[in-house]
Design a protein around this motif. Structure first.
Motif, PDB file in Angstrom:
ATOM      1  N   THR A  15      20.558  85.938 -16.541  1.00  0.00           N
ATOM      2  CA  THR A  15      21.064  86.211 -15.187  1.00  0.00           C
ATOM      3  C   THR A  15      22.554  86.556 -15.261  1.00  0.00           C
ATOM      4  OG1 THR A  15      21.496  83.865 -14.959  1.00  0.00           O
ATOM      5  CG2 THR A  15      19.450  84.663 -13.994  1.00  0.00           C
ATOM      6  N   PRO A  16      23.080  87.250 -14.249  1.00  0.00           N
ATOM      7  CA  PRO A  16      24.511  87.566 -14.267  1.00  0.00           C
ATOM      8  C   PRO A  16      25.332  86.275 -14.383  1.00  0.00           C
ATOM      9  CG  PRO A  16      23.385  88.725 -12.501  1.00  0.00           C
ATOM     10  CD  PRO A  16      22.385  87.777 -13.076  1.00  0.00           C
ATOM     11  N   ILE A  17      26.441  86.368 -15.096  1.00  0.00           N
ATOM     12  CA  ILE A  17      27.243  85.167 -15.365  1.00  0.00           C
ATOM     13  C   ILE A  17      28.341  85.032 -14.315  1.00  0.00           C
ATOM     14  CG2 ILE A  17      28.789  84.089 -17.050  1.00  0.00           C
ATOM     15  CD1 ILE A  17      27.037  85.604 -19.174  1.00  0.00           C
ATOM     16  N   SER A  18      28.118  84.145 -13.361  1.00  0.00           N
ATOM     17  CA  SER A  18      29.118  83.957 -12.311  1.00  0.00           C
ATOM     18  C   SER A  18      29.964  82.715 -12.574  1.00  0.00           C
ATOM     19  CB  SER A  18      28.430  83.821 -10.952  1.00  0.00           C
ATOM     20  OG  SER A  18      27.489  82.772 -11.023  1.00  0.00           O
ATOM     21  N   GLU A  19      29.542  81.891 -13.542  1.00  0.00           N
ATOM     22  CA  GLU A  19      30.292  80.679 -13.842  1.00  0.00           C
ATOM     23  C   GLU A  19      30.352  80.488 -15.344  1.00  0.00           C
ATOM     24  OE1 GLU A  19      30.434  77.904 -10.574  1.00  0.00           O
ATOM     25  OE2 GLU A  19      28.285  77.752 -10.983  1.00  0.00           O
ATOM     26  N   VAL A  20      31.394  79.826 -15.806  1.00  0.00           N
ATOM     27  CA  VAL A  20      31.478  79.498 -17.228  1.00  0.00           C
ATOM     28  C   VAL A  20      31.729  77.994 -17.348  1.00  0.00           C
ATOM     29  CG1 VAL A  20      32.387  81.779 -17.822  1.00  0.00           C
ATOM     30  CG2 VAL A  20      33.985  79.916 -17.412  1.00  0.00           C
ATOM     31  N   LEU A  21      31.536  77.472 -18.551  1.00  0.00           N
ATOM     32  CA  LEU A  21      31.780  76.045 -18.750  1.00  0.00           C
ATOM     33  C   LEU A  21      33.299  75.814 -18.774  1.00  0.00           C
ATOM     34  CD1 LEU A  21      28.998  75.465 -21.431  1.00  0.00           C
ATOM     35  CD2 LEU A  21      28.985  74.702 -19.058  1.00  0.00           C
ATOM     36  N   THR A  22      33.726  74.755 -18.112  1.00  0.00           N
ATOM     37  CA  THR A  22      35.165  74.478 -17.930  1.00  0.00           C
ATOM     38  C   THR A  22      35.938  74.496 -19.252  1.00  0.00           C
ATOM     39  OG1 THR A  22      34.728  73.132 -15.986  1.00  0.00           O
ATOM     40  CG2 THR A  22      36.792  72.689 -17.150  1.00  0.00           C
ATOM     41  N   PRO A  23      36.964  75.355 -19.369  1.00  0.00           N
ATOM     42  CA  PRO A  23      37.727  75.363 -20.618  1.00  0.00           C
ATOM     43  C   PRO A  23      38.935  74.417 -20.612  1.00  0.00           C
ATOM     44  CG  PRO A  23      38.218  77.336 -19.340  1.00  0.00           C
ATOM     45  CD  PRO A  23      37.288  76.506 -18.506  1.00  0.00           C
ATOM     46  N   ALA A  24      39.436  74.062 -19.416  1.00  0.00           N
ATOM     47  CA  ALA A  24      40.558  73.109 -19.325  1.00  0.00           C
ATOM     48  C   ALA A  24      40.464  72.421 -17.973  1.00  0.00           C
ATOM     49  CB  ALA A  24      41.905  73.829 -19.449  1.00  0.00           C
TER      50      ALA A  24
END
Ligand code: AMP
Ligand code: ZN
Length: 297
Positions: free
Chosen positions: A113-122
């Motif tokens: 699916t389209p990537i609207s969120e990523v895993l928190t980097p900071a």
């Protein structure tokens, strides 16, 4: 613990710490003594956060790609990003029909699916996003602890992980208020390192830009240092003090005295603190003291 990833030349601080389970691809699980140490360290950070009456927050694991893009995250750190994606319709059918796990241990999938969120980097990005449009009558302090995710070229237990825990204490205010916060915190930390016999030096640093040579942000950080790292034993940053100027204030409409607010954060990597406190370097008494605390916890 499974120390496969610790090379033969690697000192063995972890021999003193039971309950670390090391997983492939840079992740660790904790139980027993290691888990108690993890909690003791975070309690210490929380006591420091209370000195500034920092308001605690708990944030979701994922963070909006649109918001991270707004502050140039993908241009600056494309190599660190970890995606959180779902399976599209076709891919769901494929998974339901056949075993998608290849010989290499990876899923062979047709479409995501389209990537609207990523895993928190900071951890601290969540604050500026959540506080968008706020006007501050006084300096404000916040704290959170978050699992953070960064792709790295190699992994080592506690020292360099793909997912790790970051406690942050953030100040939003005027330039003067943020500067004093960072200075006072550094004094507190220096005293702590000294009284605990921890060989930690404060070193000016830059963020790990993808292509420092061509990054205007890297050049700016070089010219006007804004990041100070707490470097343990000459090689491992166990935390950082960061002065963002009014960068997030401008991006998210945060105001102090009718102007874009300034911000700064103190960030600690919990796993690296576990490593440092238990390592054979520095003061023997310190390790014994923390071991005693652990046994009493
Ligand atoms: P930074 O935002 O890069 O200053 O990171 C804050 C702190 O998180 C660092 O000082 C480290 O203690 C910790 N940290 C950063 N990357 C990793 C990693 N890959 N594994 C473990 N800890 C990390
Ligand atoms: Zn931060």
């Amino acid at each position: 613990m499974n120390c496969d990833k610790l090379g033969a030349t690697e000192p063995a601080p972890l021999n003193h710490l039971d309950g670390v389970l090391w997983h492939e691809h840079g992740q660790a699980s904790f139980t027993g003594q290691a888990l108690r140490l993890f909690h003791l360290i975070d309690q210490l950070f929380l006591r420091w956060a209370h000195l500034w009456a920092a308001q605690p927050y708990e944030f979701p694991t994922m963070i909006s790609a649109k918001e991270l893009n707004k502050i140039g995250y993908f241009r600056s750190f494309p190599h660190l990003v970890t995606f959180a994606a779902g399976a599209d319709k076709e891919c769901q059918q494929q998974m339901a029909k056949e075993d998608c796990l290849g010989q290499d241990g990876c899923l062979a999938l047709s479409g995501l699916t389209p990537i609207s969120e990523v895993l928190t980097p900071a951890a601290c990005y969540h604050f500026y996003i959540n506080l968008e449009g706020s006007k501050f009558d006084s300096a404000s302090y916040y704290t959170t602890v978050a699992k953070c995710f960064r792709r790295e070229s190699e992994y080592m237990p506690l020292k360099r992980q793909s997912s790790f825990s970051m406690r942050e204490i953030v100040c939003i205010g005027s330039a003067q208020e943020v500067t004093s916060f960072l200075e006072n915190f550094q004094v507190l930390l220096s005293r702590f390192f000294e009284s605990h016999g921890l060989p930690v030096k404060f070193v000016q640093a830059t963020d790990p830009f993808f292509d420092p040579k061509t990054s205007p942000k890297y050049l700016m950080q070089k010219l006007q240092p804004i990041k100070t790292e707490m470097v343990f034993d000459g090689h491992l940053a166990i935390g950082s003090l960061n002065f963002h100027r009014n960068f997030f204030g401008e991006a998210y409409g945060l105001e102090r005295n009718s102007k874009a607010a300034y911000s700064g954060c103190v960030a600690f990597g919990l796993e690296r603190w576990m490593y440092a406190l238990m390592s054979p370097y520095g003061d023997q008494l310190r390790r014994e003291m923390w071991t005693q605390r652990l046994n009493a916890a």
